[in-house]
Design a protein around this motif. Structure first.
Motif, short mmCIF file in Angstrom:
data_model
loop_
_atom_site.label_atom_id
_atom_site.label_comp_id
_atom_site.label_asym_id
_atom_site.label_seq_id
_atom_site.Cartn_x
_atom_site.Cartn_y
_atom_site.Cartn_z
N ILE B 15 0.84 -1.21 0.00
CA ILE B 15 0.00 0.00 0.00
C ILE B 15 0.87 1.26 0.00
N ILE B 16 2.04 1.16 0.60
CA ILE B 16 2.94 2.33 0.68
C ILE B 16 3.55 2.67 -0.69
N LEU B 17 3.55 1.72 -1.60
CA LEU B 17 4.11 1.97 -2.94
C LEU B 17 3.15 2.83 -3.74
N LYS B 18 3.69 3.86 -4.41
CA LYS B 18 2.77 4.73 -5.16
C LYS B 18 2.15 3.99 -6.34
N GLU B 19 2.84 2.94 -6.85
CA GLU B 19 2.31 2.18 -7.97
C GLU B 19 1.19 1.20 -7.52
N VAL B 20 1.08 1.01 -6.22
CA VAL B 20 0.05 0.08 -5.73
C VAL B 20 -1.02 0.87 -4.97
N GLY B 21 -0.69 1.27 -3.77
CA GLY B 21 -1.66 2.01 -2.96
C GLY B 21 -2.85 1.13 -2.59
N ALA B 22 -3.84 1.73 -1.95
CA ALA B 22 -5.04 0.99 -1.54
C ALA B 22 -5.79 0.51 -2.78
N LYS B 210 2.26 -7.01 -12.09
CA LYS B 210 2.34 -5.81 -12.93
C LYS B 210 1.15 -5.72 -13.89
N TYR B 211 0.77 -6.87 -14.45
CA TYR B 211 -0.37 -6.87 -15.38
C TYR B 211 -1.64 -6.43 -14.65
N ILE B 212 -1.86 -6.99 -13.46
CA ILE B 212 -3.09 -6.67 -12.72
C ILE B 212 -3.09 -5.20 -12.29
N LEU B 213 -1.94 -4.72 -11.86
CA LEU B 213 -1.86 -3.31 -11.43
C LEU B 213 -1.85 -2.36 -12.62
N GLY B 214 -1.46 -2.86 -13.78
CA GLY B 214 -1.34 -1.99 -14.96
C GLY B 214 -0.17 -1.04 -14.85
N VAL B 215 0.95 -1.52 -14.28
CA VAL B 215 2.13 -0.65 -14.13
C VAL B 215 3.33 -1.22 -14.88
N GLY B 216 4.20 -0.33 -15.27
CA GLY B 216 5.49 -0.73 -15.84
C GLY B 216 5.37 -1.32 -17.23
N GLU B 217 6.45 -1.95 -17.66
CA GLU B 217 6.49 -2.56 -18.98
C GLU B 217 6.52 -4.07 -18.81
N LEU B 218 5.59 -4.74 -19.46
CA LEU B 218 5.56 -6.20 -19.40
C LEU B 218 6.60 -6.78 -20.34
N LEU B 219 6.87 -8.06 -20.14
CA LEU B 219 7.83 -8.75 -20.99
C LEU B 219 7.12 -9.22 -22.27
#
Ligand SMILES: [Zn+2]
Lengths: 68, 270
Positions: B15-22, B210-219
């Motif tokens: 939750i503390i990660l800005k890419e995740v959060g609540a 990452k896919y579920i969160l929709g963050v970053g670049e997938l492989l």
């Protein structure tokens, strides 16, 4: 001439074919390797006839079946 | 859905990660992930995904736990030998995190059942050990438009790639058809370092998150290869032109799922 094979720059003789490179590189199970040249797939029927050029980038992609 | 105090504490490092959060943690709790194969790759992937709070985890495997599995399949314990792998995996995941609902499939995946099994899941992990299953998962995911993570391990080597429908090359774009039986060695014949499943299976869990969160670049569009002896990771670019692929190309010639013959040495399969 210089080419890049699996990320490593190397010197090879001019006019080398993909088929010869596969032998020189001791590619394991060469019948089942996938080859890309400059980010394009190369059909395995074209290995013999495909002559590489200066600066070409070659990748060998291998089957990896395990997981269990 | 509000978090309980226990959930806020359990997932605090997320939750503390800005890419995740609540918001991201809620996405994880609402997500449904299917892991095919509760073995070297599936074990660490399942454990990290359960710990991360993936709300629904499906696990498919027809085998029972064997003593020779325990060198790498860390979701199973010595006391579990003889038990169905899916049951042992379920017990471990449920003990780790009561937020996770585990659905077990104690069966081989085949052309008959795979589409029905994958249909309710958001993301699929291929943790199988044989080419017939790997091609079946690929083709089914292409046909059903499901994203999945492919991986393979052997000896000191591993590789993985992520498929997202209509966005990236599929496994069959790279490897046209399964090699003949016994042409390419399997783990059973060739051996594998246990931690290899940990490295590559954890990367599969990472791609899933990452896919579920929709963050970053997938492989996607790359094959990541790992050589443990050289301690070298390489991200190999895959050709983007996939129009000729027999299953995901413009004019697919494979329109029905295929049950390829299993290599004899694989024995029990999955
Ligand atoms: Zn394809």
């Amino acid at each position: 001439m210089n080419i890049t094979v699996a990320g490593v720059k190397k010197e090879v003789r001019d006019g080398i074919t993909v088929a010869q490179l596969i032998i020189d590189e001791k590619v394991e199970t060469p019948e089942y390797v996938t080859v890309t040249v400059n980010d394009e797939f190369l059909e395995n029927t074209q290995f013999e006839e495909t002559v590489l050029s200066e600066g070409d980038n070659i990748e060998f992609l291998y089957f990896m079946g395990g997981g269990q | 859905m509000a978090f309980t105090n226990e959930q806020i504490e359990r997932y605090s490092r997320h939750i503390i990660l800005k890419e995740v959060g609540a918001k991201g943690q809620k996405k994880l709790l609402n997500a449904k992930v299917l892991i095919i194969g509760a073995g070297g790759l599936g074990a660490p992937a399942a454990m990290y995904l359960a710990a991360a709070g993936i709300g629904t985890i499906g696990i498919a495997d027809a085998d029972e736990v064997d003593l020779s599995n325990l060198q790498r399949q860390i979701i199973h314990q010595t006391k579990d030998v003889g038990k169905p792998k899916v049951e042992s995996a379920r017990e471990t995941m449920e003990a780790m995190n009561p937020d996770v609902k585990v659905i077990t499939y104690h069966e081989f995946i085949t052309s008959e059942n795979i589409l029905d099994i994958i249909k309710d899941y958001d993301f699929i992990i291929d943790g199988t050990d044989n080419f017939p299953a790997k091609f079946l998962i690929n083709d089914a995911c292409v046909m059903a438009k499901k994203p999945f993570s492919h991986a393979g391990i052997i000896r000191f080597q591993g590789q993985l790639m992520t498929y997202v429908p209509d966005k990236s090359p599929c496994y069959r774009c790279v490897f046209k058809e399964p090699p003949p039986k016994d042409a390419v060695p399997t783990c059973k014949q060739a051996g594998v370092i246990g931690a290899m499943g940990g490295v590559i299976g954890s990367l599969q869990a990472m791609e899933t998150v990452k896919y579920i969160l929709g963050v970053g670049e997938l492989l996607t569009g790359y094959l990541l290869t790992y050589d443990a002896l050289k301690m070298q990771f390489r991200k190999v670019k895959l050709p983007s032109d996939t129009h000729k692929c027999a299953v995901c190309g413009n004019n697919p010639t494979i329109t029905k799922l295929i049950d390829y013959e299993q290599a004899e040495c694989d024995g029990v399969g999955l």
